[in-house]
Design a protein around this motif. Structure first.
Motif, PDB file in Angstrom:
ATOM      1  N   ALA A   1      -7.229  11.964  -0.731  1.00 27.93           N
ATOM      2  CA  ALA A   1      -7.500  13.323  -1.353  1.00 27.93           C
ATOM      3  C   ALA A   1      -6.339  13.927  -2.684  1.00 27.93           C
ATOM      4  CB  ALA A   1      -7.270  14.609  -0.713  1.00 27.93           C
ATOM      5  N   ALA A   2      -4.991  13.335  -2.314  1.00 30.45           N
ATOM      6  CA  ALA A   2      -4.205  13.616  -3.570  1.00 30.45           C
ATOM      7  C   ALA A   2      -4.107  12.118  -4.209  1.00 30.45           C
ATOM      8  CB  ALA A   2      -2.227  13.496  -2.686  1.00 30.45           C
ATOM      9  N   ASN A   3      -3.750  10.781  -3.426  1.00 28.86           N
ATOM     10  CA  ASN A   3      -4.600  10.346  -4.878  1.00 28.86           C
ATOM     11  C   ASN A   3      -5.489   9.917  -5.081  1.00 28.86           C
ATOM     12  OD1 ASN A   3      -2.298   7.454  -4.361  1.00 28.86           O
ATOM     13  ND2 ASN A   3      -2.668   8.390  -1.945  1.00 28.86           N
ATOM     14  N   ALA A   4      -6.347  10.521  -4.678  1.00 29.76           N
ATOM     15  CA  ALA A   4      -7.519  10.572  -5.716  1.00 29.76           C
ATOM     16  C   ALA A   4      -7.437  12.007  -6.819  1.00 29.76           C
ATOM     17  CB  ALA A   4      -8.394  11.049  -4.890  1.00 29.76           C
ATOM     18  N   LEU A   5      -6.653  12.898  -6.799  1.00 28.23           N
ATOM     19  CA  LEU A   5      -6.577  13.795  -7.628  1.00 28.23           C
ATOM     20  C   LEU A   5      -5.564  13.257  -8.956  1.00 28.23           C
ATOM     21  CD1 LEU A   5      -6.696  16.740  -8.161  1.00 28.23           C
ATOM     22  CD2 LEU A   5      -5.121  17.492  -6.706  1.00 28.23           C
ATOM     23  N   HIS A   6      -4.770  12.659  -8.217  1.00 34.20           N
ATOM     24  CA  HIS A   6      -3.825  12.103  -9.270  1.00 34.20           C
ATOM     25  C   HIS A   6      -4.497  10.858 -10.198  1.00 34.20           C
ATOM     26  CE1 HIS A   6      -0.979   9.189 -10.550  1.00 34.20           C
ATOM     27  NE2 HIS A   6       0.014   9.827 -11.094  1.00 34.20           N
TER      28      HIS A   6
ATOM     29  N   ALA B   1       0.875  -1.742   0.255  1.00 39.60           N
ATOM     30  CA  ALA B   1       0.178  -0.068  -0.108  1.00 39.60           C
ATOM     31  C   ALA B   1       1.036   1.155   0.575  1.00 39.60           C
ATOM     32  CB  ALA B   1      -0.889   0.132   1.117  1.00 39.60           C
ATOM     33  N   PHE B   2       1.492   1.532   0.747  1.00 39.19           N
ATOM     34  CA  PHE B   2       2.894   2.731   1.117  1.00 39.19           C
ATOM     35  C   PHE B   2       3.908   2.728  -0.026  1.00 39.19           C
ATOM     36  CE2 PHE B   2       6.807   4.306   1.286  1.00 39.19           C
ATOM     37  CZ  PHE B   2       6.480   5.748   1.704  1.00 39.19           C
ATOM     38  N   TRP B   3       4.254   1.718  -1.587  1.00 35.67           N
ATOM     39  CA  TRP B   3       4.553   1.839  -2.547  1.00 35.67           C
ATOM     40  C   TRP B   3       3.569   2.369  -3.503  1.00 35.67           C
ATOM     41  CZ3 TRP B   3       8.763   2.844  -4.748  1.00 35.67           C
ATOM     42  CH2 TRP B   3       8.852   2.518  -6.136  1.00 35.67           C
ATOM     43  N   LEU B   4       2.059   1.879  -3.538  1.00 30.87           N
ATOM     44  CA  LEU B   4       1.401   2.418  -4.713  1.00 30.87           C
ATOM     45  C   LEU B   4       0.928   3.307  -4.015  1.00 30.87           C
ATOM     46  CD1 LEU B   4      -1.312  -0.957  -4.642  1.00 30.87           C
ATOM     47  CD2 LEU B   4       0.687   0.233  -6.561  1.00 30.87           C
ATOM     48  N   SER B   5       0.726   3.861  -2.696  1.00 30.57           N
ATOM     49  CA  SER B   5       0.377   5.405  -2.689  1.00 30.57           C
ATOM     50  C   SER B   5       1.843   5.686  -3.204  1.00 30.57           C
ATOM     51  CB  SER B   5       0.224   5.873  -0.780  1.00 30.57           C
ATOM     52  OG  SER B   5       0.035   6.793  -0.834  1.00 30.57           O
ATOM     53  N   PHE B   6       3.068   6.040  -2.602  1.00 31.36           N
ATOM     54  CA  PHE B   6       4.299   6.342  -2.609  1.00 31.36           C
ATOM     55  C   PHE B   6       4.086   6.469  -4.071  1.00 31.36           C
ATOM     56  CE2 PHE B   6       8.501   6.820  -3.599  1.00 31.36           C
ATOM     57  CZ  PHE B   6       8.943   7.453  -2.820  1.00 31.36           C
ATOM     58  N   THR B   7       4.590   6.101  -4.672  1.00 31.42           N
ATOM     59  CA  THR B   7       4.430   6.112  -6.635  1.00 31.42           C
ATOM     60  C   THR B   7       3.434   7.188  -7.294  1.00 31.42           C
ATOM     61  OG1 THR B   7       2.808   4.356  -7.170  1.00 31.42           O
ATOM     62  CG2 THR B   7       5.598   3.779  -7.051  1.00 31.42           C
ATOM     63  N   SER B   8       2.001   6.916  -6.995  1.00 35.48           N
ATOM     64  CA  SER B   8       1.159   8.044  -7.210  1.00 35.48           C
ATOM     65  C   SER B   8       1.493   9.379  -6.645  1.00 35.48           C
ATOM     66  CB  SER B   8      -0.362   7.885  -6.998  1.00 35.48           C
ATOM     67  OG  SER B   8       0.129   6.629  -7.003  1.00 35.48           O
ATOM     68  N   LEU B   9       1.687   9.411  -5.346  1.00 33.51           N
ATOM     69  CA  LEU B   9       1.987  11.137  -4.726  1.00 33.51           C
ATOM     70  C   LEU B   9       3.551  11.702  -5.470  1.00 33.51           C
ATOM     71  CD1 LEU B   9       1.167  10.210  -1.267  1.00 33.51           C
ATOM     72  CD2 LEU B   9      -0.230  11.342  -3.317  1.00 33.51           C
ATOM     73  N   ALA B  10       3.807  10.675  -5.849  1.00 32.59           N
ATOM     74  CA  ALA B  10       5.721  11.240  -6.035  1.00 32.59           C
ATOM     75  C   ALA B  10       5.114  11.950  -7.845  1.00 32.59           C
ATOM     76  CB  ALA B  10       6.262  10.355  -6.404  1.00 32.59           C
TER      77      ALA B  10
END
Length: 214
Positions: A87-92, A19-28
């Motif tokens: 919110a940031a993951n949804a926006l991405h 979960a951290f990796w998926l969120s990390f790549t999206s936010l990056a």
């Protein structure tokens, strides 16, 4: 830690890492699209998702002993970090989604990793803390040997001491406290002394008086 608990902890750690990796790549990627240089874009998801992990550990660690007012700040950080990450993951997902996928679906799918990261981190901390509390601490030194029962010679010495203390005028209960034994034991030791009637010499005295001429 038993095999079942170890498996549960290992599974939660793996899920949290995914979960951290998926969120990390999206936010990056969102940070890069927002103008942050690629060399610095990795720090933004680390800050956002990292605060979720740290705040969750702080909330669980403070909950058993701290007052409610002492945990409001970790809870505030936890809620803020989770809200920003979702919110940031949804926006991405809306920005980078394929045109064939509705924006609502893309945003919902992208919101799963930060929510799972929050839940699984909380679960992992609970597992490790409860296992540590249930495991009895091991003694630092060697286990002391059980105390040996009193020897027969020691019992004889105690009985002799009890008889002497009784002759000195001490009660059975006081003798039991002094020797560290049960009062019934003292009573059994001193039974011959207690059974001697005080009037044993009375008949002799009476006979002696009767033999004297009136």
């Amino acid at each position: 830690m038993g095999p079942v608990v170890a498996t549960a902890v290992s599974g939660t750690v793996l899920i949290a890492a995914g979960a951290f990796w998926l969120s990390f790549t999206s936010l990056a990627d969102l940070a890069r699209r927002s103008g942050i240089t690629p060399e610095q874009a990795w720090a933004w998801p680390l800050i956002v998702d990292g605060i979720i992990v740290v705040a969750t550990v702080a909330v669980v660690a403070l909950s058993p002993s701290a007052r409610p007012r002492a945990t409001w700040y970790p809870w505030l950080l936890l809620a803020s970090g989770a809200a920003v990450s979702v919110a940031a993951n949804a926006l991405h997902a809306v920005i980078a989604a394929d045109a064939a996928v509705p924006d609502v679906v893309a945003a919902a799918v992208a919101s799963v990793p930060p929510v799972v990261l929050l839940a699984i981190t909380h679960l992992t901390v609970h597992l490790t803390r409860n296992v540590d509390a249930a495991t009895p601490p091991e003694p630092d030194g060697p286990t002391p040997a059980p105390a040996a029962p009193p020897s027969e010679a020691n019992a004889v010495d105690q009985r002799a001491e009890a008889e002497q203390l009784r002759l000195d005028g001490m009660s059975n209960r006081a003798i039991a406290r002094h020797l560290g034994v049960h009062p019934s034991t003292v009573g059994r030791w001193l039974a011959p002394i207690d059974s001697t009637p005080e009037s044993a010499t009375a008949p002799t005295t009476r006979r002696s008086n009767e033999s004297q001429p009136t």
